[in-house]
Design an enzyme around this catalytic site. Structure first.
Site, mmCIF file in Angstrom:
data_model
loop_
_atom_site.group_PDB
_atom_site.id
_atom_site.type_symbol
_atom_site.label_atom_id
_atom_site.label_comp_id
_atom_site.label_asym_id
_atom_site.label_seq_id
_atom_site.Cartn_x
_atom_site.Cartn_y
_atom_site.Cartn_z
ATOM 1 C CG MET A 81 -1.941 -1.158 1.201
ATOM 2 S SD MET A 81 -2.993 -1.189 2.662
ATOM 3 C CE MET A 81 -3.959 0.309 2.454
ATOM 4 C CG HIS A 82 0.574 3.247 2.518
ATOM 5 N ND1 HIS A 82 -0.747 3.569 2.774
ATOM 6 C CD2 HIS A 82 0.919 2.313 3.452
ATOM 7 C CE1 HIS A 82 -1.167 2.876 3.822
ATOM 8 N NE2 HIS A 82 -0.179 2.110 4.248
ATOM 9 C CG ASP A 236 -0.300 -5.146 2.119
ATOM 10 O OD1 ASP A 236 -1.142 -4.425 2.693
ATOM 11 O OD2 ASP A 236 0.922 -4.947 2.204
#
Length: 485
Positions: A81-82, A236
């Site tokens: 992520m991110h 995830d």
């Protein structure tokens, strides 16, 4: 027979997993990835390496199971992520992706994190989130920022290659600081605060919805059917939740990997950002999830393993089968700082109460207990929200029966260990692909795996561990005061 493909784009590898209509795993492959660290605190990847890894994975799966591979009808995506993958007008990548564990934008995160941001997103604005990265680009790479046409999360860049569509989904988008997490829509307010508009954002879908179809050229290249659907997928942890069947309110999982995660699915949106508890959308429509994170869980055992030059399994294997009373020795597991509940990047670990006769077993117990207390902090961060009746254990740390019984006692809830099998993010992604293709009720798809073992709280020791947890909690402000001084 139809088959379904899950692609999990991690930080260190890309995993591809193939399942049948009955959700049995047919085959899986993993292709390594590398991380570049050009400056202190920086962490980057070349998005082209994700495409190359995916091509390798698809060729390897085809070679392993040519018939099952040719029968793919749905693809699901999961990913780290991110990360900020920044594209120009021509759709080309402008710079390496800035990853989740990159800390260069700590000042920008601090500037963005205020009451307005927390009210909109339901979360603290952490340096690892996506919005601060673009704020950093705006200040430090103004030419590239001005050229930015679209910002994609890592798995969504992989989707762009697969389908030609710029699309994201709710669970991953919730970790950007640009999503109105309660409304499940991009926030014009938060986008404007980083100099962006909704035109810079991908279209949003739910994780179980169709986001596009596999491009004809790729279908022809890999010998696949036309019109294969690609699901929205999930970040995830949300995809992992789909893999272990945490798909209804009140269910949860406990991940004891390098870091520790306590993930609980919720029916409503009830954020508590002040406790550094993440409140994100689930990959399943109509659900959210709360997630407490401790940055060092099994990583603490790995640290002790290197220090004592003994394998982790040997250290935990030396402990008695029966759960011991809480030790006098206390361990703060903040080897890399801490997320929930302190949001403190500067704090570090401590062993308190060392004595002349402290031995290896006592230190091992203290490390296991310290991580368990940290996970209790994650559970308590949710406040008055209903606690899960049981948690499914995953990750390397779940191999220790002693640790799972300790966790059950400290968390005061049943911990269950799934039967042997692959129930991780790639499996969850494949399930999301199946859901998108069939449109079946998520409850019939995201079922929980068979359980191999169940660990109940040791009732005779619950009170003692509650008291020990209070002593553990008193250590942080004392240590913080010393370090601050």
């Amino acid at each position: 027979m139809a088959t379904y493909l899950g692609l999990d784009l991690g930080t260190s590898s890309l995993k591809a997993l193939l399942i049948g209509e009955d959700q049995s795993v047919i085959a899986s492959v993993s292709v390594p990835l590398t991380v570049e660290r050009p400056n202190f605190g920086w962490s980057e990847q070349n998005p082209q390496s994700w495409i190359v890894a995916c091509e390798v994975a698809l060729h390897e799966l085809h070679a392993k199971e040519p018939k099952a591979f040719a029968d793919i009808e749905g693809i699901g995506l999961s990913g780290q992520m991110h990360g900020a993958t920044v594209l120009g007008e021509d759709g080309k990548v402008l710079r390496p992706c800035i990853l989740w564990n990159d800390t260069r934008s700590h000042a920008e995160a601090k500037a963005l994190d205020d009451a307005e941001a927390r009210a909109v997103t339901g979360n603290i604005v952490f340096p690892g989130f996506t919005a601060p990265k673009l704020a950093w680009m705006r200040a430090n790479e103004p030419r590239l920022f001005a050229m930015t046409s679209c910002v994609l999360l890592p798995k969504d860049y992989l989707r762009l290659w697969l389908t030609g569509e710029a699309v994201s989904e709710m669970s991953d988008a919730a970790g950007t600081s640009w999503l109105d997490t309660g409304k499940r829509a991009w926030s014009h307010t938060m986008l404007a605060r980083t100099g962006l508009t909704e035109k810079h954002m991908p279209r949003l879908v739910e994780g179980t919805e169709v986001s596009g179809q596999l491009r004809p050229l790729l279908a022809e290249t890999f010998g696949l059917k036309p019109n294969i659907v690609v699901a929205g997928g999930g970040g995830d942890n949300a995809a992992s939740a789909c893999g272990v069947g945490v798909a209804e309110p009140g269910t949860g999982f406990l991940s004891l990997g390098t870091s520790g995660v306590l993930f609980t699915a919720t029916a409503g949106y009830d954020p508590v950002p002040a406790t550094a508890l993440h409140t994100f959308c689930h990959a399943i429509p109509g659900l959210w999830h709360q997630m407490g994170v401790t940055l060092s869980a099994a990583g603490c055992v790995d640290w002790l393993s290197k220090l004592l030059r003994e394998e982790p399994a040997a250290l935990t294997g030396e402990l008695d089968d029966d759960l011991a009373d809480p030790g006098r020795l206390m361990f703060l597991p903040y080897l890399s700082g801490e997320r929930t509940p302190h949001n403190d990047a500067e704090i570090r670990g401590v062993l308190a109460g060392l004595e002349a006769d402290t031995d290896r077993e006592a230190i091992t117990r203290a490390v296991l207990e310290g991580v368990a207390y940290s996970m209790r902090d994650c559970l308590d961060a949710a406040g008055e929200a209903p606690k899960p009746d049981r948690l499914i254990a995953v990750g390397a740390g779940s191999r220790s029966a002693y640790w799972l019984e300790l966790m059950a006692t400290v968390l005061e809830t049943e911990i269950v260990l799934p039967a042997a099998g692959d129930f991780g993010a790639a499996f969850g992604a494949a399930r999301l692909g199946l859901a998108a293709k069939t449109g079946a009720d998520p409850k019939t798809i995201f079922t929980q795996p068979p359980i191999a073992e169940s660990y109940q709280p040791v009732s005779a020791k619950v009170a003692a561990y509650r008291e020990a947890h209070q002593r553990y909690k008193a250590l942080y402000p004392a240590v913080k005061g010393v370090m601050a001084g």
